[in-house]
Design a protein around this motif. Structure first.
Motif, PDB file in Angstrom:
ATOM      1  N   GLY A  89       0.472  -1.438  -0.175  1.00 45.75           N
ATOM      2  CA  GLY A  89       0.132  -0.083  -0.574  1.00 45.75           C
ATOM      3  C   GLY A  89       1.070   1.212  -0.143  1.00 45.75           C
ATOM      4  N   ASP A  90       1.988   0.947   0.327  1.00 46.04           N
ATOM      5  CA  ASP A  90       2.619   2.428   0.411  1.00 46.04           C
ATOM      6  C   ASP A  90       2.818   2.781  -1.798  1.00 46.04           C
ATOM      7  N   PRO A  91       2.626   4.668  -1.059  1.00 50.17           N
ATOM      8  CA  PRO A  91       2.587   5.004  -2.605  1.00 50.17           C
ATOM      9  C   PRO A  91       4.775   4.857  -3.389  1.00 50.17           C
ATOM     10  N   LEU A 110       2.396  10.758  -8.201  1.00 57.84           N
ATOM     11  CA  LEU A 110       2.240   9.913  -7.587  1.00 57.84           C
ATOM     12  C   LEU A 110       1.184   8.447  -8.910  1.00 57.84           C
ATOM     13  N   HIS A 113       0.774   2.361  -6.089  1.00 57.03           N
ATOM     14  CA  HIS A 113       0.634   1.775  -4.554  1.00 57.03           C
ATOM     15  C   HIS A 113       1.379   0.023  -4.868  1.00 57.03           C
TER      16      HIS A 113
END
Length: 131
Positions: A89-91, A110, A113
């Motif tokens: 889930g980290d960007p 971005l 994820h």
């Protein structure tokens, strides 16, 4: 029935990409993130030279016009990256010039994820595209 629909569902399209992009590369086109499904096309030159040898600058690129590639704007794809990811889930970011993925937010956009984790150095990371 709507007569103005161009694509359904519109997540696999031909888009202009930066030079050198190959199938499997991450890309950012405007505010759209995706992965190249084909190489960037170069069809404004003949596939063979006058002497019959292969013209190495020619690239069919999946039938796209010169400068475009088929781009998938959805899904999760595996990329080789050179940074550690501690948590699912980290960007994950794409460099401002669109050349590679990074774990650094500052000055970058971005991209998606992480669906997997990894330590350093370079290795595979599965990333879900964010759009």
């Amino acid at each position: 029935m709507a007569t103005n629909e161009k694509f359904r569902p519109g997540d696999k399209v031909s888009l202009p990409v930066i030079a050198g992009k190959k199938s499997g590369d991450p890309v950012r086109v405007g505010s759209l993130n995706g992965v190249c499904a084909t190489d960037r096309a170069k069809v404004d030159v003949a596939p063979t030279n006058a002497d019959g040898t292969v013209n190495t600058s020619y690239n069919y690129g999946g039938g796209n016009v010169t400068g475009n590639a088929s781009v998938w704007l959805d899904g999760a794809h595996e990329f080789t990256v050179a940074f550690a990811v501690a948590n699912v889930g980290d960007p994950v970011y794409i460099l401002a010039d669109g050349s590679a993925l990074t774990g650094t937010a500052s000055g970058n956009n971005l991209f998606g994820h992480a669906l997997t984790t990894k330590g350093a150095p370079s290795g595979p990371l599965t990333v879900r595209i964010a759009n």
